[in-house]
Design a protein around this motif. Structure first.
Motif, PDB file in Angstrom:
ATOM      1  N   LEU A 139       0.859  -1.092  -0.510  1.00 54.12           N
ATOM      2  CA  LEU A 139      -0.051  -0.062   0.172  1.00 54.12           C
ATOM      3  C   LEU A 139       0.857   1.308   0.191  1.00 54.12           C
ATOM      4  CD1 LEU A 139      -2.969  -1.073   2.435  1.00 54.12           C
ATOM      5  CD2 LEU A 139      -3.314  -1.087  -0.145  1.00 54.12           C
ATOM      6  N   CYS A 146      -1.417   4.998  -0.196  1.00 48.10           N
ATOM      7  CA  CYS A 146      -1.956   5.370   1.496  1.00 48.10           C
ATOM      8  C   CYS A 146       0.071   6.212   1.505  1.00 48.10           C
ATOM      9  CB  CYS A 146      -2.434   4.847   2.523  1.00 48.10           C
ATOM     10  SG  CYS A 146      -1.529   2.873   3.084  1.00 48.10           S
ATOM     11  N   PRO A 165      -5.103   7.924   2.540  1.00 49.15           N
ATOM     12  CA  PRO A 165      -5.160   7.082   1.684  1.00 49.15           C
ATOM     13  C   PRO A 165      -5.866   7.892   0.630  1.00 49.15           C
ATOM     14  CG  PRO A 165      -8.042   7.258   3.355  1.00 49.15           C
ATOM     15  CD  PRO A 165      -6.291   7.676   3.537  1.00 49.15           C
ATOM     16  N   GLU A 182      -8.556  -0.152  -0.802  1.00 47.27           N
ATOM     17  CA  GLU A 182      -7.516   0.032  -0.704  1.00 47.27           C
ATOM     18  C   GLU A 182      -7.794  -1.640   1.026  1.00 47.27           C
ATOM     19  OE1 GLU A 182      -7.180   4.334  -1.291  1.00 47.27           O
ATOM     20  OE2 GLU A 182      -9.399   3.011  -1.233  1.00 47.27           O
TER      21      GLU A 182
END
Length: 217
Positions: A139, A146, A165, A182
């Motif tokens: 991620l 993010c 995010p 996400e």
């Protein structure tokens, strides 16, 4: 990648199903990205774009089939995570560890549509990491969806907090079934590492953070 080709060709020529054809093409693209990555690193915006494109393809399929129940993320022996979407509210399925044998399977009289979530092929490439490190790698470092993560594990649940995010807003049907992009990635990674069915219990956005709660079935 071969799996995606089969879906695309079968859907277009036999089923004439445009959303399903798009899903197959999306899987081909993700497979190609992962095949090329070791020799030619893919730019982060491109990886993010591929994931968002796969999300939109799955939205079309879910709309076509009118499915809206929460899906269960389940890892299999082939290293991929699949999402089992029930036709109506149902308990988590208990499939065999081998790869699903069709797009629709049945357990205890309940049919489930079997999908490959956007991050499944990517997750397989990092399956040796710890859950905390894996979530951060995918991620923050790989997709830049993010700027930071915090992971808390409890009895029967996992809470993941994402700082700032940046993913594209998930379309409504995808979000109801698979969560935000996400959250879908987080659930996919958790299922891969824990080897237990996972579903997204809740998502809350507050003051620049997104708090995702996963239930371990």
């Amino acid at each position: 990648m071969a799996f995606g080709a089969v879906i695309a060709l079968f859907s277009y020529f036999i089923l004439s199903n445009v959303p399903l054809t798009a899903l197959g093409i999306g899987i081909i693209i993700i497979g190609a990205v992962m095949a090329l990555t070791p020799m030619h690193p893919i730019p982060k915006p491109a990886v993010k774009g591929v994931l968002e494109g796969a999300m939109l393809s799955l939205e079309g399929l879910l709309e076509e089939l009118d499915l809206s129940e929460k899906g269960y993320y389940i890892a299999h022996d082939d290293g991929l995570v699949y999402v089992y979407v029930p036709a109506s509210k149902a308990e988590p399925p208990n499939p065999p560890s081998s790869r699903p044998k069709g797009l629709v399977v049945e357990f205890r009289g309940q049919p489930y549509l079997v999908l490959i979530p956007p991050a499944s092929a990517i997750a397989r490439e990092y399956s040796s990491a710890s859950l905390d490190d894996l979530i951060s790698t995918v991620l923050v470092d790989l997709t830049e969806l993010c700027s930071g993560v915090r992971v808390v594990r409890g009895a029967g649940y996992i809470r993941v907090e994402l700082k700032k995010p940046r993913g594209r807003e998930a379309p409504s049907r995808f979000k109801r079934v698979l969560g935000s992009l996400e959250a879908s990635i987080v659930a996919c990674l958790a299922a891969l590492i824990i080897k237990r069915p996972i579903y997204i219990s809740s998502e809350v956005d507050e003051k620049g953070w997104r708090r995702i709660t996963l239930e371990v079935a």
